[in-house]
Design an enzyme around this catalytic site. Structure first.
Site, PDB file in Angstrom:
ATOM      1  N   TYR A 141       0.828  -1.213   0.000  1.00 30.12           N
ATOM      2  CA  TYR A 141       0.000   0.000   0.000  1.00 30.12           C
ATOM      3  C   TYR A 141       0.865   1.267   0.000  1.00 30.12           C
ATOM      4  O   TYR A 141       0.368   2.353  -0.250  1.00 30.12           O
ATOM      5  CB  TYR A 141      -0.941   0.029   1.215  1.00 30.12           C
ATOM      6  N   LYS A 186       3.030 -15.369   2.585  1.00 27.99           N
ATOM      7  CA  LYS A 186       3.020 -16.128   1.318  1.00 27.99           C
ATOM      8  C   LYS A 186       4.473 -16.453   1.013  1.00 27.99           C
ATOM      9  O   LYS A 186       5.025 -16.102  -0.040  1.00 27.99           O
ATOM     10  CB  LYS A 186       2.341 -15.282   0.222  1.00 27.99           C
ATOM     11  N   ASP A 219      -3.317 -18.052   1.461  1.00 28.22           N
ATOM     12  CA  ASP A 219      -4.416 -18.762   0.775  1.00 28.22           C
ATOM     13  C   ASP A 219      -5.014 -19.824   1.696  1.00 28.22           C
ATOM     14  O   ASP A 219      -6.231 -19.944   1.829  1.00 28.22           O
ATOM     15  CB  ASP A 219      -3.957 -19.335  -0.584  1.00 28.22           C
ATOM     16  N   ASP A 243      -5.826  -6.592   5.433  1.00 29.13           N
ATOM     17  CA  ASP A 243      -6.997  -5.904   4.890  1.00 29.13           C
ATOM     18  C   ASP A 243      -8.013  -6.930   4.401  1.00 29.13           C
ATOM     19  O   ASP A 243      -9.204  -6.863   4.710  1.00 29.13           O
ATOM     20  CB  ASP A 243      -6.552  -4.980   3.739  1.00 29.13           C
ATOM     21  N   ASP A 247     -11.880  -8.499   6.389  1.00 27.44           N
ATOM     22  CA  ASP A 247     -13.223  -8.473   5.802  1.00 27.44           C
ATOM     23  C   ASP A 247     -13.828  -9.885   5.819  1.00 27.44           C
ATOM     24  O   ASP A 247     -15.001 -10.064   6.118  1.00 27.44           O
ATOM     25  CB  ASP A 247     -13.197  -7.946   4.355  1.00 27.44           C
TER      26      ASP A 247
END
Ligand code: IPM
Ligand code: MN
Length: 353
Positions: A141, A186, A219, A243, A247
């Site tokens: 970001y 990851k 994942d 982020d 959610d």
């Protein structure tokens, strides 16, 4: 005792939920004899419209001086076409970065009263009590970016220093909880994630030997969060993974509308905001869920003002309100019951308080 709090209502449903959050803050302050100085300032699209930029210097200055900052939400389709550096979201990113708010705490707890609102089966949700610690001022970001007519790039960078400090915050919190950390990355693909895993492994081994540490790929983590949510206690991850995963995690709590957050630095002021966005589709209709905003006030009381008892009172008022059957539209749709407006729900919380 006195405290100065800057309120940044922002865009969309931000102003609607901020009103309810302020009522709760003022009520609890009067109860505990806390002298509040509340000041409102512009951020996001609202700031673009009246000053030309999403984070006016005056807003930043007020935030630097304050004991705590409450933020509603930023963004909306009317600002989708403005220059990237002038987008409403950029105002929030700049605020986080300018105040050094690298640690974002997002608690996710399934209240039994809301289990039916989750798309997951109730038996999976028993005992879900997770805190997601999201790194907030680094990663993709904030990396170099660019685009031409036919290509675009965003870069993700992390330093050992940035990873160590967020892992330490997570470690300290985990020691006060179930002493279990899940670090998400990851590392099978990304260089930044390999540095993340190496650093996390070392920090926990050297400084928090009592912690049980688990590493998951992002994942796989998205899947495990649905298949065994109650097994997680504290999860720590980089900016973008946090982020996305928060959610997803909100569905364990029933609605994105109920989750609060705290963005903290080592010293200095923090920003407290619901994790839902500006929800332009329902803005202005008075039907937004103010729970995430009100619970963010509880986090503000606890983390910025050191008023843990007052925070408990706010949290228990929200819980009792939901247990009494009061629901805003996002939650009522599921049970088919009648739904309260944002302000009527706020009234109900104040009545419990
Ligand atoms: C959040 C939001 C923000 C983010 C946006 C509005 C910049 O989605 O707080 O989760 O991506 O961090
Ligand atoms: Mn988000």
């Amino acid at each position: 005792m006195s405290a100065s709090v800057v309120i940044l209502p922002g865009d969309g449903i931000g102003p609607e939920v901020s009103v309810q959050a302020c009522r709760v803050l003022e009520t609890i302050a009067a109860r505990i004899d806390l002298k509040l100085k509340l000041e409102e300032a512009l951020i996001g699209g609202a700031a673009i419209d009246s000053t030309g930029g999403p984070l006016p210097a005056e807003t930043l200055e007020m935030c630097r001086e304050a004991d705590a900052i409450f933020l509603g939400a930023v963004g909306g389709p009317q600002w989708a076409d403005v220059d990237v550096d002038l987008r409403p979201e950029q105002g929030l990113l700049d605020l986080r970065r300018s105040l050094g708010l690298f640690a974002n705490l997002r608690p996710v707890k399934t209240l039994p009263a809301l289990a039916a609102a989750s798309p997951l089966r109730a038996e999976r949700l028993a005992g879900v009590d997770i805190i997601i610690v999201r790194e907030l001022t680094g990663g993709i970001y904030f990396g170099k970016r660019g685009r031409s007519e036919t290509e675009a790039f965003d870069t993700c960078e992390y330093s050992v220093y940035e990873i160590e400090r967020i892992c330490r915050i997570a470690g300290r919190l985990a020691m006060q909880r179930r002493k279990k950390v899940t670090s998400v990355d990851k590392a099978n693909v990304l260089e930044t994630s390999r540095l993340w895993r190496e650093t996390a492994t070392r920090v926990y081994k050297d400084e928090f030997p009592e912690l049980e540490v688990e590493h998951l790929y992002i994942d796989a983590a998205t899947m495990h969060l649905l298949s065994r949510p109650a097994e997680f206690d504290l999860m720590v991850m980089d900016n973008m993974f946090g982020d996305i995963l928060t959610d997803e995690a909100s569905m364990l709590a029933g609605s994105l509308g109920v989750l609060p957050s705290a963005s903290l630095s080592v010293t200095g002021t923090g920003v407290f905001e619901p994790i839902h966005g500006s929800a332009p589709d329902i803005a202005g209709r008075g039907i937004a869920n103010p729970c995430g905003a009100i619970l963010s006030i509880a986090m503000l009381l606890r983390h910025a003002l050191n008023l843990g008892d007052a925070a408990d009172q706010v949290e228990s008022a929200v819980r009792k309100t939901l247990e009494s059957g009061a629901r805003t539209a996002d939650l009522a749709a599921v049970g088919g019951g009648e739904s309260l407006s944002t302000s009527a729900f706020g009234d109900a919380v104040l009545a419990q308080l």
